[in-house]
Design a protein around this motif. Structure first.
Motif, PDB file in Angstrom:
ATOM      1  N   ILE A  58      71.115 -36.937 -16.647  1.00  0.00           N
ATOM      2  CA  ILE A  58      71.636 -36.113 -15.566  1.00  0.00           C
ATOM      3  C   ILE A  58      72.962 -35.509 -16.005  1.00  0.00           C
ATOM      4  CG2 ILE A  58      72.650 -36.122 -13.259  1.00  0.00           C
ATOM      5  CD1 ILE A  58      70.615 -38.070 -12.348  1.00  0.00           C
ATOM      6  N   VAL A  59      73.084 -34.205 -15.864  1.00  0.00           N
ATOM      7  CA  VAL A  59      74.359 -33.506 -16.028  1.00  0.00           C
ATOM      8  C   VAL A  59      74.856 -33.198 -14.626  1.00  0.00           C
ATOM      9  CG1 VAL A  59      75.496 -31.418 -16.852  1.00  0.00           C
ATOM     10  CG2 VAL A  59      73.765 -32.543 -18.269  1.00  0.00           C
ATOM     11  N   ALA A  60      76.072 -33.659 -14.283  1.00  0.00           N
ATOM     12  CA  ALA A  60      76.529 -33.547 -12.903  1.00  0.00           C
ATOM     13  C   ALA A  60      78.047 -33.456 -12.829  1.00  0.00           C
ATOM     14  CB  ALA A  60      76.053 -34.755 -12.101  1.00  0.00           C
ATOM     15  N   PRO A  61      78.563 -32.899 -11.744  1.00  0.00           N
ATOM     16  CA  PRO A  61      80.007 -32.904 -11.516  1.00  0.00           C
ATOM     17  C   PRO A  61      80.541 -34.337 -11.444  1.00  0.00           C
ATOM     18  CG  PRO A  61      78.932 -31.356 -10.029  1.00  0.00           C
ATOM     19  CD  PRO A  61      77.845 -32.160 -10.680  1.00  0.00           C
ATOM     20  N   ALA A  62      81.758 -34.529 -11.929  1.00  0.00           N
ATOM     21  CA  ALA A  62      82.333 -35.875 -11.986  1.00  0.00           C
ATOM     22  C   ALA A  62      82.454 -36.515 -10.610  1.00  0.00           C
ATOM     23  CB  ALA A  62      83.698 -35.818 -12.667  1.00  0.00           C
ATOM     24  N   THR A  66      80.108 -42.034  -9.466  1.00  0.00           N
ATOM     25  CA  THR A  66      79.878 -43.368  -8.909  1.00  0.00           C
ATOM     26  C   THR A  66      78.498 -43.474  -8.290  1.00  0.00           C
ATOM     27  OG1 THR A  66      82.245 -43.649  -8.473  1.00  0.00           O
ATOM     28  CG2 THR A  66      80.732 -45.095  -7.290  1.00  0.00           C
ATOM     29  N   GLN A  67      78.104 -42.448  -7.527  1.00  0.00           N
ATOM     30  CA  GLN A  67      76.789 -42.478  -6.892  1.00  0.00           C
ATOM     31  C   GLN A  67      75.670 -42.483  -7.922  1.00  0.00           C
ATOM     32  OE1 GLN A  67      78.436 -39.057  -4.441  1.00  0.00           O
ATOM     33  NE2 GLN A  67      76.621 -39.592  -3.261  1.00  0.00           N
ATOM     34  N   LEU A  68      75.796 -41.649  -8.926  1.00  0.00           N
ATOM     35  CA  LEU A  68      74.726 -41.537  -9.916  1.00  0.00           C
ATOM     36  C   LEU A  68      74.646 -42.763 -10.807  1.00  0.00           C
ATOM     37  CD1 LEU A  68      75.240 -37.781 -10.843  1.00  0.00           C
ATOM     38  CD2 LEU A  68      73.383 -38.760  -9.481  1.00  0.00           C
ATOM     39  N   ALA A  69      75.796 -43.380 -11.074  1.00  0.00           N
ATOM     40  CA  ALA A  69      75.794 -44.574 -11.923  1.00  0.00           C
ATOM     41  C   ALA A  69      75.080 -45.745 -11.258  1.00  0.00           C
ATOM     42  CB  ALA A  69      77.228 -44.965 -12.272  1.00  0.00           C
ATOM     43  N   SER A  70      74.951 -45.704  -9.938  1.00  0.00           N
ATOM     44  CA  SER A  70      74.311 -46.813  -9.226  1.00  0.00           C
ATOM     45  C   SER A  70      72.832 -46.582  -8.975  1.00  0.00           C
ATOM     46  CB  SER A  70      75.017 -47.047  -7.887  1.00  0.00           C
ATOM     47  OG  SER A  70      74.845 -45.931  -7.026  1.00  0.00           O
ATOM     48  N   CYS A  80      78.804 -36.388 -17.097  1.00  0.00           N
ATOM     49  CA  CYS A  80      79.591 -35.797 -16.028  1.00  0.00           C
ATOM     50  C   CYS A  80      80.611 -34.805 -16.586  1.00  0.00           C
ATOM     51  CB  CYS A  80      80.327 -36.886 -15.241  1.00  0.00           C
ATOM     52  SG  CYS A  80      79.210 -37.912 -14.263  1.00  0.00           S
ATOM     53  N   TRP A  81      80.857 -33.767 -15.818  1.00  0.00           N
ATOM     54  CA  TRP A  81      81.825 -32.754 -16.212  1.00  0.00           C
ATOM     55  C   TRP A  81      82.826 -32.524 -15.082  1.00  0.00           C
ATOM     56  CZ3 TRP A  81      81.746 -28.364 -13.093  1.00  0.00           C
ATOM     57  CH2 TRP A  81      80.576 -28.165 -12.340  1.00  0.00           C
ATOM     58  N   ASP A  86      83.275 -26.683 -19.145  1.00  0.00           N
ATOM     59  CA  ASP A  86      82.136 -25.778 -19.068  1.00  0.00           C
ATOM     60  C   ASP A  86      80.883 -26.633 -18.956  1.00  0.00           C
ATOM     61  OD1 ASP A  86      80.086 -23.999 -19.310  1.00  0.00           O
ATOM     62  OD2 ASP A  86      80.716 -23.166 -21.245  1.00  0.00           O
ATOM     63  N   PRO A  87      80.211 -26.652 -17.798  1.00  0.00           N
ATOM     64  CA  PRO A  87      79.051 -27.539 -17.635  1.00  0.00           C
ATOM     65  C   PRO A  87      77.936 -27.230 -18.623  1.00  0.00           C
ATOM     66  CG  PRO A  87      79.179 -25.973 -15.830  1.00  0.00           C
ATOM     67  CD  PRO A  87      80.464 -25.867 -16.573  1.00  0.00           C
ATOM     68  N   LEU A  88      77.875 -26.004 -19.120  1.00  0.00           N
ATOM     69  CA  LEU A  88      76.799 -25.669 -20.053  1.00  0.00           C
ATOM     70  C   LEU A  88      76.952 -26.379 -21.387  1.00  0.00           C
ATOM     71  CD1 LEU A  88      76.146 -21.874 -19.402  1.00  0.00           C
ATOM     72  CD2 LEU A  88      74.943 -23.869 -18.521  1.00  0.00           C
ATOM     73  N   GLU A  89      78.169 -26.814 -21.696  1.00  0.00           N
ATOM     74  CA  GLU A  89      78.334 -27.605 -22.914  1.00  0.00           C
ATOM     75  C   GLU A  89      77.581 -28.926 -22.776  1.00  0.00           C
ATOM     76  OE1 GLU A  89      82.423 -28.066 -23.882  1.00  0.00           O
ATOM     77  OE2 GLU A  89      82.778 -25.923 -24.204  1.00  0.00           O
ATOM     78  N   GLY A  90      77.673 -29.547 -21.599  1.00  0.00           N
ATOM     79  CA  GLY A  90      76.934 -30.790 -21.371  1.00  0.00           C
ATOM     80  C   GLY A  90      75.440 -30.563 -21.377  1.00  0.00           C
TER      81      GLY A  90
END
Length: 381
Positions: A58-62, A66-70, A80-81, A86-90
Motif C-alpha cells: 500500500i502506498v498511502a499518506p503518512a 497507524t491505521q494501515l499498520a494494524s 507512506c509519504w 512526491d507520492p509517485l516516487e513511492g
C-alpha cells in the motif's frame, strides 16, 4: 489466515488464471474487500497493489500509517509519504520491486472506479503495459459471499424485519404523517435496532407517488386508504476481526391503512405471486435472466407487463447494488453464496404502485430468504 489474507490469496490465484500481473485498487469497496480498510477517495494517492506473485503493498499518506499498520494482513508492505514528498516516487518503487517498470508486456488491472488522474499516473509509469479492469478478477470473488459476509447480511435482514413489523403495527398512527416524517422515523428505528446508518435514502411513497419506483419522500400527508411503498435497510458491521466491512439490508413492503382503492388488492396479489415465482426458480445453475423472466411472465400474463418498469433485482454485498443483476438477458449462472434482491413491482401512473422485495441467498439446492415479515398489505397487526 484472516478473511483478508484469504481474499488476497484468492485474488492472486485469479490474476494467474487470467494472465494478469498486477491489480491496483484505490479507496473503494474493492479496497475494503481485500484489506478491511474503508476510506473515501481524495486527491491523495492511496493505492493498494496486489501482484500475481509476491507481497501486496500500500502506498498511502503518512496520516494513515497507524491505521494501515494494524490491518490484519501479515505480509503487507506499507509505503507512506508525507505532504513534502512526491507520492509517485513511492508508486514507482513498488512497481520496480515487482519488476514491472521494465516489463514489455505487463498486464495491470485497475479499480473500475479509479479516478482518471491515478490511472494516468500508472500509464505514465508503465507506458508499455496493457490495462484492464479489476472486476475481471474481483467480481467472481465478491459475488459469492463467505460465511462472515452471509452472517452480516442475515443480521441486516433481521434488523429490517424488526423495523418493518413496528411500522406495520402502528396502523392508523401513520395517517396524517408526511412521507418525510415517516421516512425519518424509519431511519431512527433502523439505528435504534442496531444499524450503523440507513443503507440508502429511505423511500416512503404514498398514494400516486408510489407509481414512481425511486420516489424521494415528500411533504405529502399519508391518507387513509393510501397504498404506501416502504423501501429501506441499514448497514451492519461484519465480524472481521481488526478489519472493517459493513453490509446492508434492503426490504420493500407496500401497505395500506384502512380500505385500499379499487384494483389494489388484485395488483398486490399479482406482485406477490410474481415474487414467489421468481424465488421458487432460484437454484444453482439457473441464469439471472431466467429469474427475471419468472417474475415478469406472471405480471405480463395478468396484463400489467408495461407497468413493470425495472429489473427484478440486484446483488447485495459491500454495496447495495452490485452483481449479479437480475435482469432480462443476463446469462450469469447462479452459484451458492450469491445474495440478491427479488423485487417485482407494478406502477400505475396517477393511482398507486406496489413493490415487494426480499433479499435471498442462493443455497446448494434453492434459495433462503433473508427477510421474513408479512408480505400482505394489512396494517395494525
Amino acid at each position: 489466515m484472516t478473511p483478508f489474507e484469504r481474499r488476497i490469496v484468492a485474488c492472486q490465484d485469479r490474476l494467474a488464471n487470467v494472465g494478469a500481473d498486477l491489480l491496483v485498487c484505490f479507496p473503494s469497496p474493492n479496497l475494503t474487500y481485500l484489506t478491511g480498510f474503508a476510506e473515501s477517495p481524495s486527491e491523495r494517492h492511496l493505492l493498494l497493489f496486489v501482484p500475481r506473485d509476491g507481497e501486496p503493498a500500500i502506498v498511502a499518506p503518512a496520516m494513515y500509517e497507524t491505521q494501515l499498520a494494524s490491518l490484519p494482513i501479515a505480509e503487507l508492505q506499507l509505503r507512506c509519504w508525507t505532504d513534502s514528498d512526491d507520492p509517485l516516487e513511492g508508486v514507482g518503487r513498488v512497481l520496480t520491486d515487482y519488476s514491472l517498470e521494465e516489463a514489455d508486456e505487463a498486464t495491470v488491472l485497475v479499480d473500475d472506479r479509479m479516478w482518471a488522474t491515478f490511472t494516468q499516473d500508472l500509464r505514465d509509469l508503465l507506458p508499455d503495459a496493457a490495462f484492464g479492469l479489476a472486476s475481471t478478477v474481483l467480481e467472481p470473488l465478491r459475488i459469492r459471499k463467505d460465511d462472515v459476509e452471509l452472517t452480516a447480511l442475515r443480521r441486516a435482514g433481521e434488523l429490517a424485519d424488526h423495523v418493518a413489523l413496528e411500522i406495520r403495527r402502528r396502523g392508523e398512527e401513520l395517517v396524517g404523517m408526511t412521507e418525510s416524517e415517516l421516512a425519518a422515523e424509519i431511519d431512527r428505528l433502523l439505528v435504534a435496532e442496531g444499524g450503523e446508518e440507513p443503507a440508502f435514502e429511505t423511500i416512503v411513497a404514498a398514494g400516486p407517488n408510489g407509481a414512481r419506483p425511486h420516489h424521494h419522500s415528500s411533504s405529502r400527508q399519508i391518507e387513509a386508504g393510501d397504498p404506501i411503498v416502504l423501501d429501506f435497510g441499514a448497514f451492519v458491521p461484519a465480524d472481521l476481526e481488526a478489519g472493517t466491512g459493513r453490509y446492508p439490508g434492503d426490504q420493500t413492503r407496500t401497505i395500506v391503512v384502512g380500505d385500499p382503492p379499487a384494483e389494489y388488492e388484485r395488483v398486490h396479489d399479482i406482485v406477490r405471486e410474481a415474487q414467489q415465482a421468481a424465488i421458487d426458480a432460484v437454484e444453482p445453475g439457473v441464469t439471472a435472466g431466467l429469474i427475471d423472466r419468472a417474475a415478469r411472465s406472471v405480471i405480463e400474463s395478468a396484463g400489467y407487463g408495461d407497468a413493470f418498469v425495472h429489473r427484478t433485482g440486484h446483488g447485495v454485498g459491500l454495496e447495495v447494488h452490485e452483481p449479479p443483476y437480475i435482469t432480462a438477458g443476463n446469462d450469469r449462472e447462479l452459484e451458492p453464496g450469491m445474495v440478491f434482491s427479488v423485487e417485482p413491482g407494478i406502477y400505475l401512473e396517477g393511482e398507486f404502485g406496489v413493490r415487494i422485495e426480499d433479499l435471498v441467498e442462493v443455497t446448494e439446492d434453492g434459495a433462503d430468504r433473508l427477510n421474513e415479515t408479512p408480505r400482505g398489505w394489512e396494517t395494525g397487526l
